[in-house]
Design a protein around this motif. Structure first.
Motif, short mmCIF file in Angstrom:
data_model
loop_
_atom_site.label_atom_id
_atom_site.label_comp_id
_atom_site.label_asym_id
_atom_site.label_seq_id
_atom_site.Cartn_x
_atom_site.Cartn_y
_atom_site.Cartn_z
N ALA B 19 0.85 -1.19 0.00
CA ALA B 19 0.00 0.00 0.00
C ALA B 19 0.88 1.23 0.00
CB ALA B 19 -0.90 0.02 1.23
N THR B 20 0.61 2.14 -0.91
CA THR B 20 1.38 3.38 -0.99
C THR B 20 0.44 4.56 -0.89
OG1 THR B 20 3.06 2.37 -2.40
CG2 THR B 20 2.96 4.77 -2.35
N MET B 21 0.78 5.48 -0.03
CA MET B 21 -0.01 6.70 0.09
C MET B 21 0.93 7.89 0.13
SD MET B 21 -1.29 5.63 3.82
CE MET B 21 -0.85 3.95 3.44
N LEU B 61 7.38 -0.66 7.09
CA LEU B 61 7.10 0.70 6.64
C LEU B 61 8.32 1.33 6.00
CD1 LEU B 61 5.24 2.07 9.80
CD2 LEU B 61 4.26 0.89 7.83
N ARG B 62 8.06 2.04 4.91
CA ARG B 62 9.11 2.82 4.28
C ARG B 62 8.55 4.20 3.99
NH1 ARG B 62 10.00 3.12 -1.53
NH2 ARG B 62 11.89 4.29 -1.94
N LEU B 74 4.31 7.05 2.12
CA LEU B 74 4.37 5.95 3.09
C LEU B 74 4.03 4.68 2.34
CD1 LEU B 74 4.44 4.72 5.99
CD2 LEU B 74 2.00 5.27 6.15
N LEU B 75 4.93 3.73 2.42
CA LEU B 75 4.73 2.43 1.80
C LEU B 75 4.61 1.38 2.90
CD1 LEU B 75 4.86 0.33 -0.58
CD2 LEU B 75 7.35 0.40 -0.29
N ILE B 76 3.55 0.62 2.85
CA ILE B 76 3.40 -0.53 3.75
C ILE B 76 3.56 -1.77 2.88
CG2 ILE B 76 1.91 -1.72 5.40
CD1 ILE B 76 0.31 0.90 5.66
N THR B 77 4.56 -2.54 3.17
CA THR B 77 4.79 -3.74 2.37
C THR B 77 4.10 -4.96 2.99
OG1 THR B 77 6.82 -4.24 3.58
CG2 THR B 77 7.03 -2.89 1.58
#
Lengths: 114, 111
Positions: B19-21, B61-62, B74-77
């Protein structure tokens, strides 16, 4: 892990009544904040407090609002005469080093004004 | 106002997907923070990135920060159902004692 605690979790009050929301910040923190979130809307800054005085306040924080740190552990938000539009979730937050560093939020106090 | 604005407003993904926001803001900042809020609950701090940092990791999280574009992501892998929540970016400037929050991205992770 230390946490910010807030009471009550939910309060229903009549319009025009006074409300006090209580917060116990993390014990070694020096910076304290109140924010609010009207249902479905953004989290809004109300006030920041440091060294026993208000550091900054928003336009929302008018004369009906006040904050106090009465005993070195509690941090309270008082709304003198509540209005319907004060219905919101109120979050207390604290930090050890002020904004620019991590701020920890409580679970919130949900205020419903009827 | 220097409030961050998140994009998209809502995101629905399958468990295991990323998920990327994104968050955009208007004025120069000191730091940018990301918070998570489960429905009806408090704000949980996820990560803070300072204006002189470009990328930061914490678990799955990245976070990236591009101060020239005034934006962060914000990237949730490998998302999990438990990642279902609203995610907010919050910014602060040098002279402010407050965080300014965006409207948030609501993420739904389908099992």
């Amino acid at each position: 892990e230390p946490e910010v605690t807030q009471t009550p979790s939910h309060q229903v009050t009549q319009m025009g009544q006074e409300v006090i929301l209580r917060c116990v910040p993390i014990s070694n923190h020096l910076y304290f904040y109140w924010y609010r979130q009207i249902l479905g809307q953004k989290v809004e800054f109300l006030v920041s407090f440091y060294n026993n005085e208000i550091s900054e306040k928003s336009e929302i924080f008018d004369d009906q609002f006040s904050v106090e740190r009465p005993d070195g552990s509690n941090f309270t938000l008082k709304i003198r005469s509540t209005k319907l539009e004060d219905s919101a979730m109120y979050f207390c937050a604290s930090g050890s080093q002020g904004v620019g560093n991590t701020i920890y939020f409580g679970e919130g106090s949900w205020l419903t004004v009827v | 106002s220097q409030q961050g604005e998140e994009d998209p407003q809502a995101l629905s993904i399958q468990e295991g997907e990323n998920a990327t926001m994104n968050c955009s803001y208007k004025t120069s900042i000191n730091n940018l923070q990301w918070y998570r809020q489960n429905s009806g609950r408090g704000l949980v701090h996820l990560i803070l990135i300072r204006s002189n940092e470009r990328e930061k990791h914490s678990g799955r999280l990245r976070v990236t920060l591009d101060t020239s574009k005034k934006s962060s992501s914000l990237l949730i892998t490998a998302s999990r159902a438990a990642d279902t929540a609203s995610y907010f970016c919050a910014t602060d400037a040098v002279v402010d004692y407050k965080l300014s929050f965006g409207a948030g991205t609501t993420v739904t992770v389908r099992a």
